[in-house]
Write a protein that holds these residues in place. Structure first.
Motif, PDB file in Angstrom:
ATOM      1  N   THR A  53       8.508  -2.547   5.848  1.00  0.00           N
ATOM      2  CA  THR A  53       8.765  -1.259   6.412  1.00  0.00           C
ATOM      3  C   THR A  53       9.851  -1.276   7.720  1.00  0.00           C
ATOM      4  O   THR A  53      10.560  -0.471   7.760  1.00  0.00           O
ATOM      5  CB  THR A  53       7.349  -0.799   7.497  1.00  0.00           C
ATOM      6  N   ALA A  84      10.297   1.658  -2.147  1.00  0.00           N
ATOM      7  CA  ALA A  84       9.032   1.814  -1.904  1.00  0.00           C
ATOM      8  C   ALA A  84       8.382   1.541  -3.384  1.00  0.00           C
ATOM      9  O   ALA A  84       7.363   0.820  -3.368  1.00  0.00           O
ATOM     10  CB  ALA A  84       8.777   3.287  -1.612  1.00  0.00           C
ATOM     11  N   HIS A 109       2.422   2.829   0.510  1.00  0.00           N
ATOM     12  CA  HIS A 109       3.909   3.128   0.137  1.00  0.00           C
ATOM     13  C   HIS A 109       4.153   4.505   0.179  1.00  0.00           C
ATOM     14  O   HIS A 109       5.160   4.870   0.355  1.00  0.00           O
ATOM     15  CB  HIS A 109       4.184   2.447  -1.101  1.00  0.00           C
ATOM     16  N   LEU A 137       5.175   4.969   3.651  1.00  0.00           N
ATOM     17  CA  LEU A 137       6.277   4.402   3.815  1.00  0.00           C
ATOM     18  C   LEU A 137       7.629   5.165   3.523  1.00  0.00           C
ATOM     19  O   LEU A 137       8.560   5.110   4.056  1.00  0.00           O
ATOM     20  CB  LEU A 137       6.324   2.959   3.107  1.00  0.00           C
ATOM     21  N   SER A 181       8.187   8.108   5.891  1.00  0.00           N
ATOM     22  CA  SER A 181       8.725   7.654   7.142  1.00  0.00           C
ATOM     23  C   SER A 181      10.303   7.304   6.928  1.00  0.00           C
ATOM     24  O   SER A 181      10.883   7.614   7.844  1.00  0.00           O
ATOM     25  CB  SER A 181       7.969   6.353   7.440  1.00  0.00           C
ATOM     26  N   PRO A 191       6.063   3.975  12.535  1.00  0.00           N
ATOM     27  CA  PRO A 191       5.684   3.987  10.879  1.00  0.00           C
ATOM     28  C   PRO A 191       5.067   2.571  10.616  1.00  0.00           C
ATOM     29  O   PRO A 191       4.469   2.849   9.452  1.00  0.00           O
ATOM     30  CB  PRO A 191       7.190   4.152  10.710  1.00  0.00           C
ATOM     31  N   VAL A 192       5.342   1.618  11.181  1.00  0.00           N
ATOM     32  CA  VAL A 192       4.834   0.369  10.704  1.00  0.00           C
ATOM     33  C   VAL A 192       3.325   0.173  10.972  1.00  0.00           C
ATOM     34  O   VAL A 192       2.502  -0.048   9.947  1.00  0.00           O
ATOM     35  CB  VAL A 192       5.546  -0.890  11.345  1.00  0.00           C
ATOM     36  N   VAL A 237       1.959   2.730   8.169  1.00  0.00           N
ATOM     37  CA  VAL A 237       2.315   2.288   6.756  1.00  0.00           C
ATOM     38  C   VAL A 237       1.060   1.474   6.685  1.00  0.00           C
ATOM     39  O   VAL A 237       0.255   1.397   5.562  1.00  0.00           O
ATOM     40  CB  VAL A 237       3.608   1.628   6.629  1.00  0.00           C
TER      41      VAL A 237
END
Length: 218
Positions: free
Chosen positions: A46, A71, A94, A97, A100, A159-160, A163
């Motif tokens: 990510t 992804a 994903h 992911l 994002s 986002p991390v 995800v």
């Protein structure tokens, strides 16, 4: 560059699963299982994806292609590491992911409208991405004073965290983060994967619509 990043991603995905990596794992941390290895690799993937999206944001078509391919490659390799039982959770992870990544690309095009020089726009996009990723962790000891709803909002925008949470990975209570950050020791709620996708996709769509109102500066 995209091919090089995919090679790096493959190394990150498969590397932690090799027994030769286990001596490097600090003995005070929980054992590095296949599931934990997949979670670590997903978090690193990510970060890698967001960094590349911030750099290539002005080239939107190339960026979208890269996000899609990256992804898909990450999903296949991580499923091989974690096993087929984790396929569904990794799939939702994903999807978040990719969403994002599309959001960062859209933010890059918006920065290009504001800053005339491409390097300035890239720097602004990278700075925004860094704030989203590290903003909550940067609060440090001040976290107990922050309302729970604010903490949950910051987690949703990270986002991390979004995800890995979508992939059923308890990132904040894993390894170094658990030992170094006060966040895992406080009350919080991980964001749901559908709400994360909705937020990222809606943000990307809104920025894209705004960009169509007026051409990007040249």
């Amino acid at each position: 560059p995209c091919a090089m990043v995919l090679v790096v991603a493959a190394v990150l995905d498969l590397g932690p699963a090799w027994s030769s990596w286990r001596p490097l794992w600090p003995p005070s941390w929980p054992p590095l299982s296949r599931s934990a290895a997949a979670g670590t690799a997903l978090a690193l993937n990510t970060l890698l994806l967001l960094a590349v999206c911030a750099l290539v944001a002005p080239a939107v078509s190339l960026g979208r292609l890269f996000v899609t391919v990256f992804a898909a490659a990450s999903l296949v390799s991580l499923t091989a590491v974690a096993g087929p039982a984790r396929t569904t959770s990794l799939l939702t992870g994903h999807i978040v992911l990719a969403a994002s990544g599309y959001m960062v690309l859209a933010a890059g095009t918006l920065a290009r409208r504001v800053w005339r020089h491409p390097l300035d726009a890239t720097g602004a996009t990278a700075a925004l991405t860094g704030v989203l990723v590290a903003g909550l962790l940067a609060l440090g000891p001040a976290v107990p004073a922050v309302p729970t709803w604010v903490v949950n909002l910051l987690l949703r925008l990270n986002p991390v965290v979004a995800v890995t949470a979508a992939a059923d990975i308890d990132l904040l209570r894993t390894g170094a983060i658990y030992h170094l950050s006060p966040v895992p020791h406080w009350m919080f709620e991980y964001p749901g994967w559908l709400s994360s996708v909705t937020v990222y996709a809606a943000t990307a769509a809104a920025i894209t619509g705004l960009n169509h109102l007026r051409p990007v500066r040249s």
